[in-house]
Enzyme design. Structure first.
Site, mmCIF file in Angstrom:
data_model
loop_
_atom_site.group_PDB
_atom_site.id
_atom_site.type_symbol
_atom_site.label_atom_id
_atom_site.label_comp_id
_atom_site.label_asym_id
_atom_site.label_seq_id
_atom_site.Cartn_x
_atom_site.Cartn_y
_atom_site.Cartn_z
ATOM 1 N N ASN A 149 0.873 -1.174 0.000
ATOM 2 C CA ASN A 149 0.000 0.000 0.000
ATOM 3 C C ASN A 149 0.910 1.224 0.000
ATOM 4 O O ASN A 149 1.443 1.607 1.043
ATOM 5 C CB ASN A 149 -0.894 -0.026 1.255
ATOM 6 C CG ASN A 149 -1.746 1.224 1.360
ATOM 7 O OD1 ASN A 149 -1.828 2.018 0.432
ATOM 8 N ND2 ASN A 149 -2.386 1.404 2.510
ATOM 9 N N GLU A 177 -7.171 4.924 7.438
ATOM 10 C CA GLU A 177 -6.928 6.332 7.074
ATOM 11 C C GLU A 177 -8.128 6.908 6.325
ATOM 12 O O GLU A 177 -8.353 8.122 6.336
ATOM 13 C CB GLU A 177 -5.627 6.440 6.257
ATOM 14 C CG GLU A 177 -4.411 6.276 7.160
ATOM 15 C CD GLU A 177 -3.180 5.702 6.499
ATOM 16 O OE1 GLU A 177 -3.116 5.659 5.254
ATOM 17 O OE2 GLU A 177 -2.267 5.272 7.244
#
Ligand code: PGA
Length: 281
Positions: free
Chosen positions: A42, A129
């Site tokens: 990621n 997030e």
């Protein structure tokens, strides 16, 4: 979509049952699950055209054997796809998010169809997030549905905060996140779940293999109660400060089938070392 009271009560009951079962039946490592390791990078809002080129070159030379997925920012999907072909690098592409609608007036959003055209096979959904910036369980559920019905493999991220862990709510939070994200979904054969404790993301403070295993076991049990034996084939990834030093210890756990790697995936050498660690574990 409305989450009714009865569903909430049902979930709370299941949480209690599963916590009891898991606590009374902790298994650690040793057994081979037969599930192929899956390691996902990621990149978040990092990298550049220049760094992605040398990354792909180096990763190709590392000759890793696992299933590897890279999730770059949207603008790098097309150039990355070209680089992967050019170097004949055996990795797949994933996106960091998608919208639940097929098209329309949604400024700044990206559809599943666009991701498929950009060669994506996977998509991260519900990363903490994004939850932090207002993504709700309802939105996450719609995204998972859209991904599955479009032919993308959703990597559903779940995880508790430090505060929730401290007051003993980890199991409850995780089960709720999983069940709400999957509400109304029948076919989960393409689903991947990533357990990412929020307190471990980007902090250098990884969960221990035993802590991670116990939550992975809980997730698999949760899926088993709802969907039956397909739970055994769902890859469960751990994420949160995964590094070359802790990869093989995590990988040795029965229900840890791979990793979702943030910071340490920005450097091809450390990412390759993590993949090798998972191959050894
Ligand atoms: P980290 O991030 O490896 O930098 O902790 C993991 C993630 O957020 O997916």
């Amino acid at each position: 979509m409305e989450y009714s009271r009865s569903i909430q009560m049902y979930i709370s009951q299941l949480v209690e049952e599963t916590v009891r079962e898991v606590l009374g039946n902790q298994s650690n490592s040793g057994e081979t699950s037969g599930r192929q390791k899956l390691i996902v990078a990621n990149w978040k809002m990092n990298m550049s055209l220049q760094t992605i080129t040398s990354f792909v070159e180096k990763l190709t030379l590392a000759h890793v054997r696992s299933d590897v997925v890279i999730c770059p920012s949207f603008p790098y999907l097309f150039p990355l796809s070209e680089l992967i072909q050019k170097f004949n690098c055996d990795v797949e592409l994933g996106a960091q998010d998608l919208h639940w609608n097929e098209s329309g007036a949604y400024t700044g959003e990206v559809s599943a169809k666009m991701l498929l055209e950009a060669d994506c096979h996977y998509v991260l959904i519900g990363h903490s997030e994004r939850r932090d910036s207002g993504e709700t369980d309802e939105m996450i559920s719609k995204k998972v549905k859209q991904a599955i019905s479009s032919g993308l493999k959703p990597i559903l991220c779940v995880g508790e905060s430090q505060g929730q862990r401290q007051i003993g709510k980890t199991a409850e939070v995780i089960r709720k996140q999983v069940l709400l994200a999957l509400e109304g979904i029948e076919d989960i054969s393409s689903l991947v779940i990533a357990y990412e404790p929020v307190w471990a993301i980007g902090t250098g403070l990884s969960a221990t293999p035993e802590q991670a295993q116990s939550v992975h076991q809980l997730i698999r049990k949760t899926i088993d109660v709802q969907y039956g034996s397909i739970s055994e084939s769902i890859p469960l990834l751990y994420g949160g400060s995964v590094k070359p030093e802790n990869a093989s210890g995590l990988s040795a756990m029965t229900d840890i089938d791979g990793a979702l790697v943030g910071g340490a995936s920005l450097d091809a050498e450390s990412f390759a070392a993590i993949i090798r660690g998972f191959e050894r574990g």
